[in-house]
Design a protein around this motif. Structure first.
Motif, short mmCIF file in Angstrom:
data_model
loop_
_atom_site.label_atom_id
_atom_site.label_comp_id
_atom_site.label_asym_id
_atom_site.label_seq_id
_atom_site.Cartn_x
_atom_site.Cartn_y
_atom_site.Cartn_z
N SER A 12 3.04 6.20 -2.75
CA SER A 12 4.26 6.06 -1.94
C SER A 12 3.98 6.21 -0.45
O SER A 12 4.89 6.08 0.37
CB SER A 12 5.30 7.12 -2.35
N ARG A 17 1.67 2.02 -0.28
CA ARG A 17 2.65 0.93 -0.49
C ARG A 17 1.96 -0.43 -0.49
O ARG A 17 2.30 -1.31 -1.28
CB ARG A 17 3.71 0.97 0.60
N VAL A 31 2.63 5.21 -9.95
CA VAL A 31 2.42 5.93 -8.69
C VAL A 31 2.56 7.42 -8.95
O VAL A 31 3.54 7.87 -9.56
CB VAL A 31 3.45 5.47 -7.63
N SER A 37 8.08 5.87 -5.27
CA SER A 37 7.67 4.66 -4.59
C SER A 37 8.88 3.80 -4.25
O SER A 37 9.85 3.75 -5.01
CB SER A 37 6.71 3.86 -5.48
#
Length: 284
Positions: A12, A17, A31, A37
């Motif tokens: 995140s 990203r 994640v 995220s």
């Protein structure tokens, strides 16, 4: 080796990203981070990266782990937190991956592991460009934590149960920094040695390392093809040091602004090729 399920620690975060977005259409991504995220279509678990039991549970059935979660620089935490999270976190992630039967881990180190960023008077590059064989001598806590991260990675690779590859990105440039880049490039004493890399290119390097058929331990500088400097790199270094270090690979004749850190190994072994320069970022 083919993979289906991939975990991204720190997925995140600012770099995470880009990595998750690049991989999500090809792999089942989970994640692990302290916050969910914002990339759609991926699973999420909130597990502390120093929590061995929690990570081992989260890694069950996972094929590969991309370990990005870390304190990103020594100015965002106390030295104690920086060292503990970056080193204990790496150990816990790799131990959990080994225990859970994960096949491969990609670990994010940093070009700061060389100790050259803060450039003490008696620690200049021994030669240029600086490659993965260059001696390292960290001079502060973040750089030290990355040297230890690499040592931990080598240890797990040597044990033979988990494939581990390490990437050393340059300074990753995100949009809020764009207005500062030209000034940084003109600063002879810039502590990143004018190095930088776009997050998209780091994500490319990570995917190439993940998918490379050779899983034996290796380490790769991942950077842009140039520096932030508009003047020739060797001219900047001569002004900075009063001399030019030995040139062991002449990358500067064809590209006078080529970086201090050598990305040749990533190019030749992984097929990495940077797609972005800071001039693409709309800077005037």
């Amino acid at each position: 080796m083919s993979y289906k399920k991939v975990v991204v620690t720190g997925g995140s975060g600012r770099l995470g990203r880009f990595v998750v977005d690049r991989l999500k259409d090809k792999y089942e991504i989970t994640v692990i981070d302290v916050k969910p995220s914002d990339v759609s279509g991926v699973a999420y678990q909130n597990v502390d990266i120093t929590d061995l039991a929690g990570l081992t549970k989260a890694f069950q059935g996972v094929d590969a782990v991309i370990h990005l979660a870390a304190v990103p620089n020594p100015r965002t935490s106390s030295p104690e937190t920086c060292f503990r999270v970056n080193t204990q976190g790496t150990w816990a992630v790799l131990q959990a991956a080994e225990d859970a039967g994960v096949k491969r881990a990609i670990v994010a180190s940093s070009d700061s592991a060389t100790g050259l960023h803060y450039n003490p008077e008696n620690w200049a590059p021994q030669y240029l460009p600086v490659d993965e064989k260059h001696p390292i001598r960290p001079s502060e806590v973040y750089s030290l934590s990355k040297e230890v991260t690499e040592s931990i990675s080598k240890c797990f690779s040597a044990r033979g149960k988990l494939e581990v590859l390490v990437i050393r990105p340059g300074h990753i440039v995100f949009e809020p920094e764009y207005p500062e880049l030209r000034e940084r490039g003109s600063d002879v004493h810039n502590y990143h040695l004018w190095g930088y890399v776009a997050p998209q290119d780091v994500a490319q390097g990570i995917q190439l390392a993940l998918e490379h058929p050779d899983g034996s331990y290796d380490c790769f500088f991942i950077g842009a093809a140039d520096g932030l400097n508009e003047r020739p790199t060797l001219e900047m270094y001569e002004e900075r040091l009063g001399k030019i270090p030995e040139i062991r690979r002449d990358v500067y004749s064809g590209n006078p602004r080529a970086g201090v850190f050598d990305i040749t190994h990533a190019r030749e072994k992984l097929g990495y090729e940077p797609q972005y320069t800071w001039r693409d970022f709309g800077i005037r």
